[in-house]
Design a protein around this motif. Structure first.
Motif, PDB file in Angstrom:
ATOM      1  N   THR A   1       0.841  -1.193   0.000  1.00  0.00           N
ATOM      2  CA  THR A   1       0.000   0.000   0.000  1.00  0.00           C
ATOM      3  C   THR A   1       0.881   1.248   0.000  1.00  0.00           C
ATOM      4  O   THR A   1       2.093   1.161   0.226  1.00  0.00           O
ATOM      5  CB  THR A   1      -0.897   0.024   1.254  1.00  0.00           C
ATOM      6  N   PRO A   2       0.298   2.429  -0.227  1.00  0.00           N
ATOM      7  CA  PRO A   2       1.092   3.661  -0.120  1.00  0.00           C
ATOM      8  C   PRO A   2       1.763   3.794   1.244  1.00  0.00           C
ATOM      9  O   PRO A   2       2.883   4.319   1.345  1.00  0.00           O
ATOM     10  CB  PRO A   2       0.050   4.754  -0.355  1.00  0.00           C
ATOM     11  N   LEU A   3       1.099   3.323   2.304  1.00  0.00           N
ATOM     12  CA  LEU A   3       1.689   3.402   3.638  1.00  0.00           C
ATOM     13  C   LEU A   3       2.920   2.511   3.737  1.00  0.00           C
ATOM     14  O   LEU A   3       3.918   2.892   4.375  1.00  0.00           O
ATOM     15  CB  LEU A   3       0.652   3.015   4.695  1.00  0.00           C
ATOM     16  N   HIS A   4       2.880   1.331   3.145  1.00  0.00           N
ATOM     17  CA  HIS A   4       4.068   0.467   3.089  1.00  0.00           C
ATOM     18  C   HIS A   4       5.221   1.211   2.436  1.00  0.00           C
ATOM     19  O   HIS A   4       6.353   1.223   2.946  1.00  0.00           O
ATOM     20  CB  HIS A   4       3.782  -0.792   2.256  1.00  0.00           C
ATOM     21  N   ARG A   5       4.944   1.834   1.283  1.00  0.00           N
ATOM     22  CA  ARG A   5       5.980   2.514   0.517  1.00  0.00           C
ATOM     23  C   ARG A   5       6.584   3.682   1.303  1.00  0.00           C
ATOM     24  O   ARG A   5       7.803   3.866   1.341  1.00  0.00           O
ATOM     25  CB  ARG A   5       5.403   3.032  -0.804  1.00  0.00           C
ATOM     26  N   ALA A   6       5.728   4.483   1.935  1.00  0.00           N
ATOM     27  CA  ALA A   6       6.216   5.631   2.690  1.00  0.00           C
ATOM     28  C   ALA A   6       7.016   5.202   3.917  1.00  0.00           C
ATOM     29  O   ALA A   6       8.050   5.800   4.247  1.00  0.00           O
ATOM     30  CB  ALA A   6       5.039   6.509   3.113  1.00  0.00           C
ATOM     31  N   ALA A   7       6.555   4.139   4.594  1.00  0.00           N
ATOM     32  CA  ALA A   7       7.272   3.633   5.769  1.00  0.00           C
ATOM     33  C   ALA A   7       8.629   3.080   5.368  1.00  0.00           C
ATOM     34  O   ALA A   7       9.633   3.293   6.053  1.00  0.00           O
ATOM     35  CB  ALA A   7       6.437   2.558   6.459  1.00  0.00           C
ATOM     36  N   GLU A   8       8.667   2.380   4.249  1.00  0.00           N
ATOM     37  CA  GLU A   8       9.912   1.791   3.756  1.00  0.00           C
ATOM     38  C   GLU A   8      10.964   2.868   3.485  1.00  0.00           C
ATOM     39  O   GLU A   8      12.148   2.683   3.764  1.00  0.00           O
ATOM     40  CB  GLU A   8       9.616   1.024   2.471  1.00  0.00           C
ATOM     41  N   ARG A   9      10.518   4.011   2.979  1.00  0.00           N
ATOM     42  CA  ARG A   9      11.444   5.086   2.633  1.00  0.00           C
ATOM     43  C   ARG A   9      11.685   6.069   3.776  1.00  0.00           C
ATOM     44  O   ARG A   9      12.526   6.956   3.668  1.00  0.00           O
ATOM     45  CB  ARG A   9      10.912   5.858   1.421  1.00  0.00           C
ATOM     46  N   GLY A  10      10.927   5.920   4.869  1.00  0.00           N
ATOM     47  CA  GLY A  10      11.145   6.791   6.028  1.00  0.00           C
ATOM     48  C   GLY A  10      10.561   8.172   5.883  1.00  0.00           C
ATOM     49  O   GLY A  10      11.055   9.131   6.498  1.00  0.00           O
ATOM     50  N   HIS A  11       9.491   8.323   5.097  1.00  0.00           N
ATOM     51  CA  HIS A  11       8.881   9.638   4.868  1.00  0.00           C
ATOM     52  C   HIS A  11       7.838   9.935   5.951  1.00  0.00           C
ATOM     53  O   HIS A  11       6.673   9.563   5.827  1.00  0.00           O
ATOM     54  CB  HIS A  11       8.245   9.691   3.483  1.00  0.00           C
ATOM     55  N   GLN A  12       8.262  10.603   7.004  1.00  0.00           N
ATOM     56  CA  GLN A  12       7.386  10.831   8.155  1.00  0.00           C
ATOM     57  C   GLN A  12       6.142  11.646   7.793  1.00  0.00           C
ATOM     58  O   GLN A  12       5.027  11.319   8.211  1.00  0.00           O
ATOM     59  CB  GLN A  12       8.163  11.566   9.245  1.00  0.00           C
ATOM     60  N   ASP A  13       6.341  12.744   7.031  1.00  0.00           N
ATOM     61  CA  ASP A  13       5.213  13.607   6.684  1.00  0.00           C
ATOM     62  C   ASP A  13       4.161  12.843   5.884  1.00  0.00           C
ATOM     63  O   ASP A  13       2.955  12.993   6.113  1.00  0.00           O
ATOM     64  CB  ASP A  13       5.694  14.812   5.874  1.00  0.00           C
ATOM     65  N   VAL A  14       4.621  12.016   4.964  1.00  0.00           N
ATOM     66  CA  VAL A  14       3.690  11.247   4.132  1.00  0.00           C
ATOM     67  C   VAL A  14       2.956  10.214   4.974  1.00  0.00           C
ATOM     68  O   VAL A  14       1.746  10.028   4.823  1.00  0.00           O
ATOM     69  CB  VAL A  14       4.441  10.562   2.970  1.00  0.00           C
ATOM     70  N   VAL A  15       3.680   9.534   5.859  1.00  0.00           N
ATOM     71  CA  VAL A  15       3.051   8.556   6.742  1.00  0.00           C
ATOM     72  C   VAL A  15       1.932   9.219   7.553  1.00  0.00           C
ATOM     73  O   VAL A  15       0.829   8.673   7.687  1.00  0.00           O
ATOM     74  CB  VAL A  15       4.085   7.910   7.689  1.00  0.00           C
ATOM     75  N   THR A  16       2.202  10.405   8.075  1.00  0.00           N
ATOM     76  CA  THR A  16       1.207  11.127   8.868  1.00  0.00           C
ATOM     77  C   THR A  16      -0.022  11.472   8.033  1.00  0.00           C
ATOM     78  O   THR A  16      -1.165  11.272   8.476  1.00  0.00           O
ATOM     79  CB  THR A  16       1.822  12.416   9.434  1.00  0.00           C
ATOM     80  N   VAL A  17       0.195  11.974   6.817  1.00  0.00           N
ATOM     81  CA  VAL A  17      -0.921  12.336   5.940  1.00  0.00           C
ATOM     82  C   VAL A  17      -1.765  11.109   5.609  1.00  0.00           C
ATOM     83  O   VAL A  17      -3.003  11.162   5.639  1.00  0.00           O
ATOM     84  CB  VAL A  17      -0.397  12.990   4.638  1.00  0.00           C
ATOM     85  N   LEU A  18      -1.115  10.001   5.315  1.00  0.00           N
ATOM     86  CA  LEU A  18      -1.841   8.777   4.961  1.00  0.00           C
ATOM     87  C   LEU A  18      -2.655   8.243   6.136  1.00  0.00           C
ATOM     88  O   LEU A  18      -3.805   7.816   5.965  1.00  0.00           O
ATOM     89  CB  LEU A  18      -0.853   7.710   4.482  1.00  0.00           C
ATOM     90  N   LEU A  19      -2.060   8.270   7.320  1.00  0.00           N
ATOM     91  CA  LEU A  19      -2.792   7.790   8.495  1.00  0.00           C
ATOM     92  C   LEU A  19      -4.001   8.666   8.784  1.00  0.00           C
ATOM     93  O   LEU A  19      -5.082   8.176   9.134  1.00  0.00           O
ATOM     94  CB  LEU A  19      -1.855   7.756   9.708  1.00  0.00           C
ATOM     95  N   GLU A  20      -3.854   9.970   8.635  1.00  0.00           N
ATOM     96  CA  GLU A  20      -4.981  10.887   8.851  1.00  0.00           C
ATOM     97  C   GLU A  20      -6.094  10.638   7.835  1.00  0.00           C
ATOM     98  O   GLU A  20      -7.264  10.915   8.107  1.00  0.00           O
ATOM     99  CB  GLU A  20      -4.495  12.331   8.769  1.00  0.00           C
ATOM    100  N   ALA A  21      -5.713  10.103   6.657  1.00  0.00           N
ATOM    101  CA  ALA A  21      -6.705   9.819   5.616  1.00  0.00           C
ATOM    102  C   ALA A  21      -7.311   8.425   5.761  1.00  0.00           C
ATOM    103  O   ALA A  21      -8.132   8.010   4.934  1.00  0.00           O
ATOM    104  CB  ALA A  21      -6.061   9.961   4.238  1.00  0.00           C
TER     105      ALA A  21
END
Length: 337
Positions: A286-306
């Protein structure tokens, strides 16, 4: 093992990929030291000394011994992988050569495969080099295969060049083995190429405006804009009808590309336009997998809020938190807990 090689291993975590053209050029002394380090790293890759991970590559499970610390530093997309499917061992060996040394002995016959692998493993500099080689070797015989690679990998310049050549020499190109292979093995991409060729061949007094391009072209541009984090272009494309859920050859959507590359504003834009937050690619990531794998904190936060699903598992049963733990993305782990 020599002391020199031990020193190289000790500093693997500090090694970073070669600088892009936008970065300041290193001094001559730095270049000289880099050359020595590249030779040492290549020797380690070829010998397998001190390797702590064995990757299985291809259908027959060819094995390649690698160093996890270096993968963490230069290619995180591979750091948590033990089996690499869909890539020929020879092609993957060239990818790993680039990961270790920043250099690649590219051949025209395999450049398309290497480009696809470079996109898959988030190695944009290698992908750019492959694109240049394919551009230089573009001909009637190679046009179809090059167009397939260009469209599937969202490479605008290469796509434009290949489509233009096909439109000028359509009968000859469509009689090649490359065209027959495209229709047989990449049907959806071949249909997209046909649409682009048709649009290019249509008479027009001026360059086509974005609003008059076929839907396939809009969707392809959307994926590229997501890869580049071009938020304003995303908004325009979505406003004129691009499909926010369009997928590439790896079943990646624009949201997955933006999440993987760390573009939080692009992610927010796509989510606001109705992108499915838990969409999955070929590997069920999922997009969350991809963002977590790359360490993108801001993206992880946005995805979780969504509403992203923290418990979602890929085809190997891994959650985003598990992947973050494996490759030591500590700050992302804190957000996911």
């Amino acid at each position: 093992m020599s002391l020199k090689q031990l020193a190289v291993i000790k500093h693997l975590c500090l090694v970073r990929a070669p600088p892009s053209s936008a970065e300041e050029s290193p001094s001559a002394d730095v270049e000289q030291r880099r050359g020595c380090l590249e030779e040492d790293l290549l020797a380690l890759l070829e010998s397998g000394e001190a390797a702590d991970v064995t990757l299985r590559v291809g259908r027959r499970g060819g094995r390649l011994a690698v160093h996890r610390a270096l993968l963490l530093a230069r290619c995180p997309a591979l750091a948590a992988v033990l089996r690499v499917k869909g890539v020929r061992p020879a092609v993957f060996a060239e990818v790993m050569r680039f990961v270790y040394t920043g250099k690649a002995a590219l051949e025209a016959d395999s450049a398309g495969e290497v480009l696809a692998a470079a996109e898959r493993f988030s190695l944009p500099e290698l992908a750019d080099r492959c694109e240049q080689l394919l551009m230089e070797g573009l001909s009637i015989e190679t046009a179809a295969a090059t167009a397939v690679v260009a469209v599937a990998s969202c490479r605008p310049a290469l796509t434009s060049a290949a489509v233009e050549l096909i439109s000028r020499h359509a009968p000859q190109v469509m009689g090649t083995d490359g065209w027959r292979a495209a229709l047989r093995d990449h049907t959806e991409v071949a249909v997209r190429i046909c649409c682009l060729v048709s649009a290019a061949a249509a008479p027009a007094a001026v360059s086509p405006d974005i609003s008059t391009n076929p839907a396939e072209d809009l969707n392809w541009r959307l994926l590229q804009a997501a890869k580049d984090g071009a938020v304003e272009e995303l908004r325009v494309l979505l406003a004129v009808g691009a499909d926010v859920e369009t997928k590439d050859e790896y079943r990646k959507t624009a949201l997955q590309w933006a999440a993987e590359r760390g573009y939080a504003k692009a992610v927010d834009c796509l989510l606001s336009s109705g992108a499915e937050v838990n969409t999955r690619d070929r590997w069920q990531l999922t997009p969350l997998h991809r963002a977590a794998e790359r360490g993108h904190q801001d993206v992880v936060t946005v995805l979780l809020e969504a509403g992203a699903d923290k418990s979602a598992m890929d085809n190997r049963g891994r959650t985003p938190l598990y992947i973050a733990k494996v490759i030591n993305r500590w700050q992302v782990m804190d957000i996911l807990k």
